[in-house]
Design an enzyme around this catalytic site. Structure first.
Site, PDB file in Angstrom:
ATOM      1  N   GLU A  53      14.292  -9.905   5.579  1.00  0.00           N
ATOM      2  CA  GLU A  53      15.646  -9.612   6.051  1.00  0.00           C
ATOM      3  C   GLU A  53      16.319  -8.572   5.160  1.00  0.00           C
ATOM      4  O   GLU A  53      16.968  -7.637   5.650  1.00  0.00           O
ATOM      5  CB  GLU A  53      16.490 -10.893   6.070  1.00  0.00           C
ATOM      6  CG  GLU A  53      15.945 -11.981   6.971  1.00  0.00           C
ATOM      7  CD  GLU A  53      15.065 -12.980   6.246  1.00  0.00           C
ATOM      8  OE1 GLU A  53      15.165 -14.177   6.547  1.00  0.00           O
ATOM      9  OE2 GLU A  53      14.287 -12.551   5.357  1.00  0.00           O
ATOM     10  N   CYS A  85      19.322 -14.600   2.000  1.00  0.00           N
ATOM     11  CA  CYS A  85      19.184 -13.756   3.191  1.00  0.00           C
ATOM     12  C   CYS A  85      20.239 -14.099   4.234  1.00  0.00           C
ATOM     13  O   CYS A  85      20.693 -13.226   4.976  1.00  0.00           O
ATOM     14  CB  CYS A  85      17.783 -13.915   3.773  1.00  0.00           C
ATOM     15  SG  CYS A  85      16.504 -13.169   2.735  1.00  0.00           S
ATOM     16  N   ARG A 183     -11.060 -12.422   3.919  1.00  0.00           N
ATOM     17  CA  ARG A 183     -10.649 -12.852   2.582  1.00  0.00           C
ATOM     18  C   ARG A 183      -9.259 -12.328   2.234  1.00  0.00           C
ATOM     19  O   ARG A 183      -8.501 -12.982   1.522  1.00  0.00           O
ATOM     20  CB  ARG A 183     -11.641 -12.339   1.533  1.00  0.00           C
ATOM     21  CG  ARG A 183     -12.881 -13.196   1.361  1.00  0.00           C
ATOM     22  CD  ARG A 183     -13.812 -12.570   0.339  1.00  0.00           C
ATOM     23  NE  ARG A 183     -14.977 -13.406   0.089  1.00  0.00           N
ATOM     24  CZ  ARG A 183     -16.012 -13.030  -0.642  1.00  0.00           C
ATOM     25  NH1 ARG A 183     -16.025 -11.821  -1.206  1.00  0.00           N
ATOM     26  NH2 ARG A 183     -17.038 -13.841  -0.828  1.00  0.00           N
ATOM     27  N   ASP A 199     -25.126 -17.690  -8.110  1.00  0.00           N
ATOM     28  CA  ASP A 199     -24.970 -16.397  -7.436  1.00  0.00           C
ATOM     29  C   ASP A 199     -24.285 -15.335  -8.285  1.00  0.00           C
ATOM     30  O   ASP A 199     -24.385 -14.145  -7.982  1.00  0.00           O
ATOM     31  CB  ASP A 199     -24.168 -16.581  -6.142  1.00  0.00           C
ATOM     32  CG  ASP A 199     -24.904 -17.413  -5.108  1.00  0.00           C
ATOM     33  OD1 ASP A 199     -26.122 -17.631  -5.288  1.00  0.00           O
ATOM     34  OD2 ASP A 199     -24.266 -17.838  -4.131  1.00  0.00           O
ATOM     35  N   GLU A 288     -15.317 -21.371  -0.354  1.00  0.00           N
ATOM     36  CA  GLU A 288     -16.666 -20.870  -0.116  1.00  0.00           C
ATOM     37  C   GLU A 288     -17.632 -21.673  -0.985  1.00  0.00           C
ATOM     38  O   GLU A 288     -17.240 -22.613  -1.655  1.00  0.00           O
ATOM     39  CB  GLU A 288     -16.738 -19.373  -0.433  1.00  0.00           C
ATOM     40  CG  GLU A 288     -15.792 -18.527   0.420  1.00  0.00           C
ATOM     41  CD  GLU A 288     -16.070 -17.039   0.315  1.00  0.00           C
ATOM     42  OE1 GLU A 288     -17.113 -16.660  -0.255  1.00  0.00           O
ATOM     43  OE2 GLU A 288     -15.234 -16.252   0.790  1.00  0.00           O
ATOM     44  N   GLY A 290     -21.542 -23.669  -1.773  1.00  0.00           N
ATOM     45  CA  GLY A 290     -22.711 -24.358  -1.252  1.00  0.00           C
ATOM     46  C   GLY A 290     -22.398 -25.686  -0.601  1.00  0.00           C
ATOM     47  O   GLY A 290     -21.237 -26.050  -0.386  1.00  0.00           O
TER      48      GLY A 290
END
Length: 357
Positions: A53, A85, A183, A199, A288, A290
């Site tokens: 606003e 606002c 993402r 990983d 995310e 395993g």
């Protein structure tokens, strides 16, 4: 679609551009319209300020007098670094305010609407309310349930395994690109320490032209994340939060030295960890990793959506088929999981599910 719905729809589209970039504040869109002409439009700025606003009124200037403001969420009534606002709209002498849904924050929660009405401004509420609530489901959930909105994102084989028979990747390049795009709409990405160690990921939305990135979060009870990992080495540039239960002092010092933030939470207590994240301002969380992490969140019922990239090229896999057809069928029956849509992405299919809460 009438005029109010048309302009609110446009404000919603504007608000959506801020998802993942405005936390801890809600993603709000505001259009200012006069004589059926848009004279200003804005969304909550990256980082949460200025509010939609305020930004729209600055664009409109003196023309805001006598205009209609379309706002996806009730204008705030509390004052902090800047006036509320609601007061800003009153000061601008708008004639009418069309509001999508009420702000659940106790500091506002109807007070903004009351202030506008008391100032003689015509107020219309509930325009495209389901859509306005949906876009800020994470903000609303953080206020009401003390946790973020949670999306479980996984890539699985045709039979639901998260580990392929060989190699590392299950999804094709086009699906991986889709993941990076999605993402960006989340405040934070969370993985378990097992995935971090195996990983050594970066967890960034690697897209040309986009520099913003969500907070990376690792559930690491025993603080095993190496300070030499990709996550840690980039912590000075992209935020890294490590949630731990037991302090390994030497590793804690090394992680803090490279810029990681350490947050303590009870071991194996996802609820406590999520409350901690909510207190830190996280409204939208993508999980995310395993099978262990996904199964833990599902067993605890701590999820709202599932985005599943299922391979149509690789069938079998290793470990437990967490996302097999049978397991998903059980979730549908026990936890109110509803299949929303499926679309093909070259060699993969994206399946989206939502829980009825």
């Amino acid at each position: 679609m009438n005029a109010d719905e048309r302009f609110m729809h446009a404000a919603l589209h504007m608000a959506g551009r801020g998802l993942g970039r405005v936390w801890p504040n809600p993603a709000v869109g505001c259009f200012i319209v006069k004589d059926n002409r848009v004279i200003a439009r804005a969304r909550t700025a990256d980082g949460g300020r200025p509010h939609a606003e305020t930004a729209a009124l600055e664009q409109a200037g003196a023309e805001a007098e006598g205009a209609t403001a379309y706002v996806t969420l009730e204008p705030c009534a509390h004052e902090g670094e800047t006036p509320s606002c609601a007061k800003a709209l009153i000061h601008a002498k708008i004639k009418k305010a069309v509001i999508g849904t009420i702000d659940p924050d106790p500091r506002t929660a109807g007070k903004g609407i009351e202030e506008l009405k008391n100032a003689g401004i015509e107020v219309v509420t509930g325009v495209l309310e389901p859509e306005c609530k949906a876009i800020n489901a994470g903000f609303i959930m953080r206020i009401i349930k003390s946790r973020p909105l949670i999306c479980l994102k996984a890539a699985c084989t045709g039979e639901g395994y998260l580990t392929p028979p060989e190699g590392r990747w299950i999804s094709g390049q086009t699906a991986l690109g889709d993941v990076h795009l999605r993402r960006r709409k989340y405040d934070a990405i969370l993985i378990g320490i097992g995935t971090a160690l195996e990983d050594d990921p970066m967890l960034t939305p690697r897209l040309p032209g986009f520099n913003d990135a969500p907070v990376r979060i690792v559930l690491d009870s025993d603080l095993r994340l190496p300070a030499t990992s990709n996550l840690a080495r980039s912590a000075g540039i992209i935020p890294l939060w490590v949630i731990y239960a037991h302090d390994r002092q030497e590793n804690a010092k090394e992680l803090e030295k490279v810029g990681a933030r350490l947050l303590k939470s009870p071991r194996h207590d996802l609820g406590a960890a999520l409350k901690l994240l909510a207190r830190e301002g996280i409204t939208r969380l993508m999980v995310e990793g395993g099978p262990t992490i996904h199964k833990a969140f599902m067993d605890a019922g701590l999820y709202d959506d599932i985005s599943l990239y299922r391979s149509r090229k690789i069938e079998s896999g290793q470990g437990e088929p967490v996302f097999s057809t049978e397991n998903l069928r059980k979730r549908v029956a026990a936890q109110g999981l509803v299949p929303l849509k499926t679309r093909e992405i070259e060699q993969d299919s994206l399946e989206i599910y939502r829980r009825k809460v």
